[in-house]
Design a protein around this motif. Structure first.
Motif, PDB file in Angstrom:
ATOM      1  N   TYR A 193      43.056  45.639  72.607  1.00 48.94           N
ATOM      2  CA  TYR A 193      42.291  45.687  71.507  1.00 48.94           C
ATOM      3  C   TYR A 193      43.186  45.520  70.191  1.00 48.94           C
ATOM      4  O   TYR A 193      43.035  44.726  69.339  1.00 48.94           O
ATOM      5  CB  TYR A 193      41.262  46.845  71.428  1.00 48.94           C
ATOM      6  N   ASP A 194      44.175  46.356  70.334  1.00 48.01           N
ATOM      7  CA  ASP A 194      45.280  46.213  69.248  1.00 48.01           C
ATOM      8  C   ASP A 194      45.707  44.586  69.036  1.00 48.01           C
ATOM      9  O   ASP A 194      45.925  44.396  67.688  1.00 48.01           O
ATOM     10  CB  ASP A 194      46.450  47.233  69.427  1.00 48.01           C
ATOM     11  N   SER A 195      46.195  44.250  69.842  1.00 50.63           N
ATOM     12  CA  SER A 195      46.846  42.919  69.630  1.00 50.63           C
ATOM     13  C   SER A 195      45.877  41.389  69.906  1.00 50.63           C
ATOM     14  O   SER A 195      46.001  40.568  69.158  1.00 50.63           O
ATOM     15  CB  SER A 195      47.806  42.673  71.167  1.00 50.63           C
ATOM     16  N   HIS A 196      44.720  41.626  70.336  1.00 52.05           N
ATOM     17  CA  HIS A 196      43.908  40.508  70.501  1.00 52.05           C
ATOM     18  C   HIS A 196      42.572  40.934  70.120  1.00 52.05           C
ATOM     19  O   HIS A 196      41.655  39.806  69.764  1.00 52.05           O
ATOM     20  CB  HIS A 196      43.616  40.370  72.010  1.00 52.05           C
ATOM     21  N   GLY A 197      42.095  41.970  69.560  1.00 53.08           N
ATOM     22  CA  GLY A 197      40.878  42.217  69.088  1.00 53.08           C
ATOM     23  C   GLY A 197      39.861  42.568  70.245  1.00 53.08           C
ATOM     24  O   GLY A 197      40.415  42.383  71.388  1.00 53.08           O
ATOM     25  N   ASN A 198      38.626  42.751  70.079  1.00 57.87           N
ATOM     26  CA  ASN A 198      37.661  42.937  71.420  1.00 57.87           C
ATOM     27  C   ASN A 198      37.208  41.437  71.958  1.00 57.87           C
ATOM     28  O   ASN A 198      37.665  40.449  71.252  1.00 57.87           O
ATOM     29  CB  ASN A 198      36.490  43.621  70.800  1.00 57.87           C
ATOM     30  N   TYR A 199      36.642  41.663  72.990  1.00 54.93           N
ATOM     31  CA  TYR A 199      36.016  40.204  73.370  1.00 54.93           C
ATOM     32  C   TYR A 199      34.716  40.422  73.112  1.00 54.93           C
ATOM     33  O   TYR A 199      34.122  41.279  72.495  1.00 54.93           O
ATOM     34  CB  TYR A 199      35.944  40.641  74.869  1.00 54.93           C
ATOM     35  N   SER A 200      34.292  38.885  72.984  1.00 57.75           N
ATOM     36  CA  SER A 200      32.759  38.720  72.630  1.00 57.75           C
ATOM     37  C   SER A 200      31.739  38.808  73.791  1.00 57.75           C
ATOM     38  O   SER A 200      31.739  38.140  74.716  1.00 57.75           O
ATOM     39  CB  SER A 200      32.662  37.242  72.246  1.00 57.75           C
ATOM     40  N   TYR A 201      30.891  39.881  73.498  1.00 51.09           N
ATOM     41  CA  TYR A 201      30.187  40.243  74.550  1.00 51.09           C
ATOM     42  C   TYR A 201      29.065  38.997  74.673  1.00 51.09           C
ATOM     43  O   TYR A 201      28.638  38.644  75.918  1.00 51.09           O
ATOM     44  CB  TYR A 201      29.231  41.526  74.415  1.00 51.09           C
ATOM     45  N   GLU A 202      28.649  38.522  73.585  1.00 52.85           N
ATOM     46  CA  GLU A 202      27.758  37.304  73.568  1.00 52.85           C
ATOM     47  C   GLU A 202      28.370  36.307  74.771  1.00 52.85           C
ATOM     48  O   GLU A 202      27.854  35.466  75.421  1.00 52.85           O
ATOM     49  CB  GLU A 202      27.411  36.686  72.352  1.00 52.85           C
ATOM     50  N   TYR A 203      29.502  35.785  74.207  1.00 53.78           N
ATOM     51  CA  TYR A 203      30.421  34.668  75.176  1.00 53.78           C
ATOM     52  C   TYR A 203      30.371  34.911  76.674  1.00 53.78           C
ATOM     53  O   TYR A 203      29.994  34.260  77.606  1.00 53.78           O
ATOM     54  CB  TYR A 203      31.832  34.597  74.678  1.00 53.78           C
ATOM     55  N   TYR A 204      30.494  36.363  77.230  1.00 56.33           N
ATOM     56  CA  TYR A 204      30.694  36.795  78.443  1.00 56.33           C
ATOM     57  C   TYR A 204      29.411  37.129  78.947  1.00 56.33           C
ATOM     58  O   TYR A 204      29.510  37.573  80.137  1.00 56.33           O
ATOM     59  CB  TYR A 204      31.923  37.649  78.601  1.00 56.33           C
ATOM     60  N   ARG A 205      28.265  37.293  78.145  1.00 53.22           N
ATOM     61  CA  ARG A 205      27.238  37.881  78.896  1.00 53.22           C
ATOM     62  C   ARG A 205      26.708  37.335  80.126  1.00 53.22           C
ATOM     63  O   ARG A 205      26.469  38.174  81.056  1.00 53.22           O
ATOM     64  CB  ARG A 205      26.089  37.605  77.679  1.00 53.22           C
ATOM     65  N   ASP A 206      26.631  36.054  80.225  1.00 55.56           N
ATOM     66  CA  ASP A 206      26.175  35.609  81.731  1.00 55.56           C
ATOM     67  C   ASP A 206      27.287  35.943  82.861  1.00 55.56           C
ATOM     68  O   ASP A 206      26.855  36.047  84.006  1.00 55.56           O
ATOM     69  CB  ASP A 206      26.155  34.071  81.756  1.00 55.56           C
ATOM     70  N   VAL A 207      28.737  35.730  82.472  1.00 56.56           N
ATOM     71  CA  VAL A 207      29.567  36.342  83.411  1.00 56.56           C
ATOM     72  C   VAL A 207      29.527  37.661  83.751  1.00 56.56           C
ATOM     73  O   VAL A 207      29.450  38.308  85.104  1.00 56.56           O
ATOM     74  CB  VAL A 207      31.008  36.076  82.986  1.00 56.56           C
ATOM     75  N   ILE A 208      29.214  38.623  83.031  1.00 51.75           N
ATOM     76  CA  ILE A 208      29.006  40.033  83.071  1.00 51.75           C
ATOM     77  C   ILE A 208      27.699  40.397  83.855  1.00 51.75           C
ATOM     78  O   ILE A 208      27.575  41.069  84.787  1.00 51.75           O
ATOM     79  CB  ILE A 208      29.039  40.816  81.901  1.00 51.75           C
ATOM     80  N   ALA A 209      26.582  39.604  83.551  1.00 54.47           N
ATOM     81  CA  ALA A 209      25.254  39.676  84.171  1.00 54.47           C
ATOM     82  C   ALA A 209      25.251  39.357  85.574  1.00 54.47           C
ATOM     83  O   ALA A 209      24.928  40.069  86.532  1.00 54.47           O
ATOM     84  CB  ALA A 209      24.426  38.978  83.642  1.00 54.47           C
ATOM     85  N   GLU A 210      26.458  38.402  85.864  1.00 57.37           N
ATOM     86  CA  GLU A 210      26.563  37.968  87.268  1.00 57.37           C
ATOM     87  C   GLU A 210      27.261  38.908  88.171  1.00 57.37           C
ATOM     88  O   GLU A 210      26.894  39.331  89.147  1.00 57.37           O
ATOM     89  CB  GLU A 210      27.293  36.477  87.224  1.00 57.37           C
ATOM     90  N   VAL A 211      28.364  39.658  87.545  1.00 53.50           N
ATOM     91  CA  VAL A 211      28.933  40.610  88.107  1.00 53.50           C
ATOM     92  C   VAL A 211      27.971  41.875  88.360  1.00 53.50           C
ATOM     93  O   VAL A 211      28.132  42.368  89.616  1.00 53.50           O
ATOM     94  CB  VAL A 211      30.078  41.121  87.132  1.00 53.50           C
ATOM     95  N   LEU A 212      27.388  42.202  87.261  1.00 50.50           N
ATOM     96  CA  LEU A 212      26.396  43.323  87.518  1.00 50.50           C
ATOM     97  C   LEU A 212      25.152  42.935  88.797  1.00 50.50           C
ATOM     98  O   LEU A 212      25.100  44.073  89.293  1.00 50.50           O
ATOM     99  CB  LEU A 212      25.556  43.434  86.204  1.00 50.50           C
ATOM    100  N   ARG A 213      24.937  41.859  88.712  1.00 52.73           N
ATOM    101  CA  ARG A 213      23.609  41.548  89.933  1.00 52.73           C
ATOM    102  C   ARG A 213      24.361  41.763  91.080  1.00 52.73           C
ATOM    103  O   ARG A 213      23.789  42.214  92.214  1.00 52.73           O
ATOM    104  CB  ARG A 213      23.491  40.169  89.654  1.00 52.73           C
ATOM    105  N   GLY A 214      25.793  41.219  91.379  1.00 57.41           N
ATOM    106  CA  GLY A 214      26.405  41.563  92.674  1.00 57.41           C
ATOM    107  C   GLY A 214      26.609  43.007  92.784  1.00 57.41           C
ATOM    108  O   GLY A 214      26.346  43.556  94.060  1.00 57.41           O
ATOM    109  N   ILE A 215      26.795  43.731  91.966  1.00 54.50           N
ATOM    110  CA  ILE A 215      26.955  45.350  92.172  1.00 54.50           C
ATOM    111  C   ILE A 215      25.612  45.858  92.649  1.00 54.50           C
ATOM    112  O   ILE A 215      25.607  46.574  93.539  1.00 54.50           O
ATOM    113  CB  ILE A 215      27.426  45.853  90.658  1.00 54.50           C
ATOM    114  N   ILE A 216      24.367  45.584  92.005  1.00 55.81           N
ATOM    115  CA  ILE A 216      23.173  45.884  92.235  1.00 55.81           C
ATOM    116  C   ILE A 216      22.827  45.421  93.590  1.00 55.81           C
ATOM    117  O   ILE A 216      22.181  46.288  94.433  1.00 55.81           O
ATOM    118  CB  ILE A 216      22.010  45.428  91.207  1.00 55.81           C
ATOM    119  N   LYS A 217      22.941  44.100  93.962  1.00 57.94           N
ATOM    120  CA  LYS A 217      22.548  43.778  95.440  1.00 57.94           C
ATOM    121  C   LYS A 217      23.348  44.579  96.358  1.00 57.94           C
ATOM    122  O   LYS A 217      22.769  44.751  97.494  1.00 57.94           O
ATOM    123  CB  LYS A 217      22.927  42.181  95.295  1.00 57.94           C
TER     124      LYS A 217
END
Ligand SMILES: [Zn+2]
Ligand SMILES: [Zn+2]
Length: 263
Positions: free
Chosen positions: A158-182
């Protein structure tokens, strides 16, 4: 309100100097009902947590604390495994027959070093692409009950790069979460992000909302305390946050089985 802190380190981890007794005393002072110790462990060569822990000492300390604090707090035996997907065979040799209640899975290293080293000289897209790629491997590991601090890298970047864009990574994160749930695993709300410069839980509230939307149920809460003063930090805040997001339960574990506690 049932309060559990499911992410606590002691001097059984390479990066904490606190005794287990001190952490137990503090949890009781904070009004926590149940704690789980989650010491660092890794079979990855070169990782600082590789070869550090002495399991027989760790287990005997927990049993001693259970006696000392009987009737005051419930105590569980856990472990935080860094990159378990790196060598599941070696893990199976080391962990089989050890009576853990709870396995947290983490990504602390990318490539041959820690995250803080990896992010040097790389741009925000490159580091988050790499981080989420590693993270996605956790959901299929048999040595993970709950994925720890899902967007941990922001604590370092965060200090050097700022935060990540949730919108940009939404689909990637959703895929990870689906794997966790499954795979019947859960995620953690790690409150240590609130104490760092990013000042957000890990994962962020947007990720928790997404998890709920796609059917995620299992959530544990952890302070990630490495010092006495952080035990139980912001646990009440996290429970309230989950409640506002519509979660009806938080989870504890016993012998690697999730137990729902009404919020
Ligand atoms: Zn961690
Ligand atoms: Zn930790």
């Amino acid at each position: 309100m049932y309060l559990s802190d499911y992410h606590i380190h002691t001097n059984n981890s390479f990066d904490s100097n606190e005794t287990m007794t001190v952490m137990c005393e503090q949890a009781i002072v904070e009004g926590i009902d149940e704690i789980c110790f989650t010491e660092h462990f890794s079979v990855k060569e070169g990782s600082k947590s590789n070869g550090f822990i002495d399991f027989s000492k760790y287990f005997s300390e927990i049993n001693a604390c259970r006696d000392i604090f009987k009737g005051k707090i419930t105590m569980k035996m856990g472990i935080e495994i860094g990159e378990p997907f790196e060598d599941e065979y070696k893990l199976s040799c080391e962990l089989t027959k050890l009576p853990f209640d709870f396995l947290l899975g983490s990504v602390h290293n990318i490539g041959f070093g820690g995250i803080s080293r990896y992010i040097e000289g790389r741009d925000n897209k490159e580091i988050w692409d790499a981080y989420f790629k590693e993270l996605s491997k956790l959901s299929s590991s048999q040595y993970v009950d709950v994925v720890a601090h899902l967007d941990l890298m922001k604590r370092y970047s965060y200090d050097s790069h700022g935060n990540y864009s949730y919108e940009y990574y939404r689909d990637v994160i959703a895929e990870v979460l689906r794997g966790i749930i499954k795979n019947d695993k859960g995620i953690e709300v790690n409150t240590s992000g609130l104490r760092s410069s990013v000042k957000e839980t890990m994962p962020s509230i947007s990720v928790l909302k997404l998890y709920k939307e796609i059917g995620g149920e299992i959530v544990t809460i952890g302070s990630d305390a490495h010092v006495k003063g952080d035990v139980g930090r912001d646990i009440r805040y996290a429970v309230n946050m989950l409640s506002e997001l519509g979660f009806k339960y938080l989870y504890t574990y016993h012998q690697r089985q999730p137990i729902a506690k009404k919020i």
